[in-house]
Design an enzyme around this catalytic site. Structure first.
Site, PDB file in Angstrom:
ATOM      1  N   MET A 195     -55.576 -97.898 -40.198  1.00 31.02           N
ATOM      2  CA  MET A 195     -55.252 -98.104 -41.615  1.00 31.02           C
ATOM      3  C   MET A 195     -53.740 -98.137 -41.754  1.00 31.02           C
ATOM      4  O   MET A 195     -53.063 -97.115 -41.614  1.00 31.02           O
ATOM      5  CB  MET A 195     -55.883 -97.010 -42.479  1.00 31.02           C
ATOM      6  CG  MET A 195     -57.378 -97.202 -42.657  1.00 31.02           C
ATOM      7  SD  MET A 195     -58.138 -95.908 -43.647  1.00 31.02           S
ATOM      8  CE  MET A 195     -58.359 -94.619 -42.434  1.00 31.02           C
ATOM      9  N   CYS A 255     -57.657-108.446 -41.186  1.00 34.87           N
ATOM     10  CA  CYS A 255     -56.821-108.088 -42.336  1.00 34.87           C
ATOM     11  C   CYS A 255     -56.817-109.198 -43.392  1.00 34.87           C
ATOM     12  O   CYS A 255     -56.493-110.340 -43.102  1.00 34.87           O
ATOM     13  CB  CYS A 255     -55.397-107.804 -41.869  1.00 34.87           C
ATOM     14  SG  CYS A 255     -54.360-107.338 -43.253  1.00 34.87           S
TER      15      CYS A 255
HETATM   16  C1  LIG Z   1     -55.001 -98.669 -46.491  1.00 32.63           C
HETATM   17  C2  LIG Z   1     -55.795 -99.453 -45.471  1.00 32.63           C
HETATM   18  C3  LIG Z   1     -55.132-100.037 -44.425  1.00 32.63           C
HETATM   19  C4  LIG Z   1     -55.833-100.758 -43.459  1.00 32.63           C
HETATM   20  N1  LIG Z   1     -55.168-101.267 -42.375  1.00 32.63           N
HETATM   21  C5  LIG Z   1     -55.871-101.868 -41.386  1.00 32.63           C
HETATM   22  C6  LIG Z   1     -55.236-102.289 -40.179  1.00 32.63           C
HETATM   23  O1  LIG Z   1     -54.021-102.108 -39.980  1.00 32.63           O
HETATM   24  N2  LIG Z   1     -56.011-102.895 -39.246  1.00 32.63           N
HETATM   25  C7  LIG Z   1     -57.351-103.097 -39.410  1.00 32.63           C
HETATM   26  O2  LIG Z   1     -58.007-103.650 -38.525  1.00 32.63           O
HETATM   27  N3  LIG Z   1     -57.973-102.696 -40.528  1.00 32.63           N
HETATM   28  C8  LIG Z   1     -57.280-102.069 -41.506  1.00 32.63           C
HETATM   29  N4  LIG Z   1     -57.935-101.605 -42.599  1.00 32.63           N
HETATM   30  C9  LIG Z   1     -59.395-101.736 -42.678  1.00 32.63           C
HETATM   31  C10 LIG Z   1     -60.083-100.505 -42.074  1.00 32.63           C
HETATM   32  O3  LIG Z   1     -59.807-100.410 -40.702  1.00 32.63           O
HETATM   33  C11 LIG Z   1     -61.601-100.590 -42.259  1.00 32.63           C
HETATM   34  O4  LIG Z   1     -62.064-101.747 -41.598  1.00 32.63           O
HETATM   35  C12 LIG Z   1     -62.011-100.671 -43.719  1.00 32.63           C
HETATM   36  O5  LIG Z   1     -61.312 -99.721 -44.498  1.00 32.63           O
HETATM   37  C13 LIG Z   1     -63.520-100.454 -43.899  1.00 32.63           C
HETATM   38  O6  LIG Z   1     -63.909 -99.207 -43.409  1.00 32.63           O
HETATM   39  P1  LIG Z   1     -64.194 -97.946 -44.390  1.00 32.63           P
HETATM   40  O7  LIG Z   1     -65.168 -98.433 -45.432  1.00 32.63           O
HETATM   41  O8  LIG Z   1     -64.758 -96.906 -43.497  1.00 32.63           O
HETATM   42  O9  LIG Z   1     -62.874 -97.595 -44.996  1.00 32.63           O
HETATM   43  C14 LIG Z   1     -57.239-100.908 -43.575  1.00 32.63           C
HETATM   44  C15 LIG Z   1     -57.894-100.311 -44.646  1.00 32.63           C
HETATM   45  C16 LIG Z   1     -57.195 -99.576 -45.590  1.00 32.63           C
HETATM   46  C17 LIG Z   1     -57.942 -98.929 -46.721  1.00 32.63           C
END
Ligand SMILES: Cc1cc2nc3c(=O)[nH]c(=O)nc-3n(C[C@H](O)[C@H](O)[C@H](O)COP(=O)(O)O)c2cc1C
Length: 543
Positions: free
Chosen positions: A24, A107
């Site tokens: 993240m 992303c």
């Molecule tokens: C603030 C934020 C930053 C993120 N940055 C990245 C990142 O740098 N690389 C990536 O592959 N996914 C990124 N994501 C996506 C997360 O890795 C993840 O796929 C997404 O939040 C869904 O999972 P969750 O529902 O468990 O949060 C980001 C998500 C958030 C909320």
């Protein structure tokens, strides 16, 4: 107890438990990953790093690929649209110790997709394949890939891209079951994750909306995935990780933490961030974390009336488990409104306090400020300094007394805008303890002028006390006098140091009592438009 799931196999690496912390950006930096790892993560991934930026190797970019020693195995995530640049970046991060290189095809942020990076790659599966082949060829460690379902719901390319990944030699695929266009709207559709697991032979890691331990296990079982990745739901709640790890190990899920445990860990998180990143960088980052740790804990909804029956705008709140200590506090610098002030205290050899200012807006309590403080300096708390200051002031040590009053105030004040009758009393004593030489106060316009034996003149614009640094245990860190002098120009390093030493020496010659109560003097030379030059000197080094 037998494990309930198998380890996640990424090439030759066995990941146990098959539980991955989602990258993240802006959140999961090394400090954060290291704090969350012990909760039971099998794998951690860096925030995504631009393959282009790695060409220039700025300090900031290189810090993003740093890993904590506990991150074994650790994965570094790269994004970019050019196969050769991605390959070059992969070689670099591998040389810097990555156990796994992860490619970001997920992303959706415009700043990434406008350069055809991240999820924009999914609009061109052939390019995805070229990138994956180039990266796999470039490194001798497993390469993984993380993607969304596709660019939009009319263009769900995840099976195609995953098959290309498998053919290119990618070792595992993570699927966040949303489209790029969805951003974070709607919910992750785990049926797609199950479909992907059916379609390919390499391991699949499922991701999206896992916010409960039993739900996570059910999703894993129903979709058949080899591992799961947790993102947002872990923020402020790393115990979700340990609960899932428990279930994977075949144990009962551990109980949800008490509010006190959550606040205590919040403070550990806070302190670690401040120690490692410095306050200026840590505080803005910690705002969102603290708010999440506090979620559902602070019940400031029942601000009670004061004894006089008035309904004050602000109250001093010290609450945990609904036990509230209240005192009347004024917050003059803040706009009118309803505020609550919560304080978390961490006991131990170096006690710390985190004060939280909450402001009521539209019926909700919002975090309005954070004020971290250590509660002791050189092993003593604020009341001790206050008492000592009073003794010193009667014992003809005005400078030591005044500085000790300052230290008492620094340790006792929860935040600099709060006043109370108690603190007002301290402030009055502090003001009346001003030594005669600076009876009008000390500042840039009213400096304390000290003449050295050789006639040199030093203009001291501030004198205060340097607290024990946060990272050091109580008792081990001595207390210094912090002295600022105004100079026209800093000059070269050698002469700046010489001047600071001479200033410290002149100060001690004029006020020898300072030698008794302090370990040394920190001199800061300040010149307009230039960085200050500081020198820390032990008393024994000052002639
Ligand atoms: C603030 C934020 C930053 C993120 N940055 C990245 C990142 O740098 N690389 C990536 O592959 N996914 C990124 N994501 C996506 C997360 O890795 C993840 O796929 C997404 O939040 C869904 O999972 P969750 O529902 O468990 O949060 C980001 C998500 C958030 C909320």
């Amino acid at each position: 107890m037998p494990r309930t799931v198998a380890p996640l196999q990424i090439g030759p690496l066995e990941v146990w438990p098959p539980l991955v912390l989602a990258p993240m950006s802006g959140v999961t930096n090394m400090t954060m990953r290291a704090l969350y790892k012990p909760f039971g993560l099998g794998l951690t991934v860096t925030e995504f790093v631009s393959s282009n930026a790695l060409k220039f190797g700025s300090k900031r970019t290189m810090a993003m690929i740093d890993r904590h020693p506990s991150e074994r195995p650790g994965s570094t995530q790269l994004w970019g649209d050019d196969p050769q640049t991605m390959a070059q970046a992969a070689r670099l991060v591998r040389e810097c110790g990555a156990d796994v290189v992860d490619i970001n095809f997920g992303c959706p942020a415009p700043k990434v997709t406008k350069t055809d990076g991240g999820s924009a790659c999914l609009r061109d599966p052939q390019r995805c394949e070229a990138i994956m082949r180039a990266v796999v060829e470039a490194v001798d460690c497993p390469v993984t890939m993380k993607m969304r379902l596709g660019w939009s719901e009319n263009d769900l390319v995840y099976v195609d891209v995953a098959k290309r990944a498998q053919a290119a030699g990618v070792a595992a695929v993570t699927l966040h079951a949303r489209t790029a266009k969805q951003f974070y709207k709607g919910s992750a559709d785990w049926a797609h994750i199950a479909r992907l697991k059916e379609a390919i032979d390499i391991p699949v890691i499922g991701n999206g909306d896992l916010d409960d331990a039993h739900l996570a296990m059910r999703r894993m079982r129903e979709s058949g995935v080899d591992g799961i990745m947790l993102g947002r739901a872990t923020l402020g709640n790393p115990w979700l990780i340990s609960q899932i790890a428990d279930l994977m190990e075949g144990r009962e899920a551990s109980a949800t933490p008490t509010p006190a445990d959550r606040l205590r860990f919040c403070l550990v998180h806070y302190r670690t961030m401040v120690d490692e990143l410095g306050e200026a960088r840590a505080v803005p980052q910690m705002r969102k974390h603290v708010a999440l740790y506090l979620k559902g804990i602070l019940d400031a909804s029942t601000l009670t009336k004061t004894a006089s029956g008035a309904n004050p705008d602000a109250q001093f709140f010290c609450t945990l488990n609904k036990s509230a200590n209240e005192a009347e506090f004024a917050i003059p610098q803040l706009p009118p409104g309803k505020y609550a002030f919560a304080m978390v205290r961490m006991e131990g050899s170096n006690p710390w306090r985190l004060s939280l200012l909450l402001r009521q807006e539209a019926g909700q309590w919002l975090l309005a400020g954070l004020y971290p403080k250590h509660l002791t300096a050189n092993g003593h708390d604020g009341l001790w300094y206050w008492k000592e200051a009073r003794t010193l002031s009667t014992g003809k040590e005005p400078w030591n007394a005044w500085l000790y009053f300052q230290e008492a105030q620094a340790l006792l004040m929860p935040a600099n805008f709060v006043s109370s009758t108690h603190l007002d009393k301290l402030q009055t004593e502090l003001t009346s303890a001003l030594p005669p030489a600076i009876s009008g106060g000390i500042g840039p316009d009213t400096p304390l002028v000290v003449k050295a034996a050789d006639g040199a003149e030093f203009r001291f614009t501030a004198l205060s006390v340097q607290d024990a640094p946060l990272s050091n245990a109580a008792g081990s860190t001595p207390l210094d006098v912090l002295a600022h002098i105004k100079v026209d120009s800093i000059g070269d390093g050698a002469s700046a140091r010489q001047r600071n030493v001479a200033a410290a020496s002149a100060l001690l010659a004029a006020h020898p009592e300072l030698r008794k109560s302090f370990h040394g003097v920190w001199v800061f030379a300040d010149a307009a438009g230039q960085n200050s030059y500081s020198t820390e000197l032990a008393m024994s080094d000052i002639k």
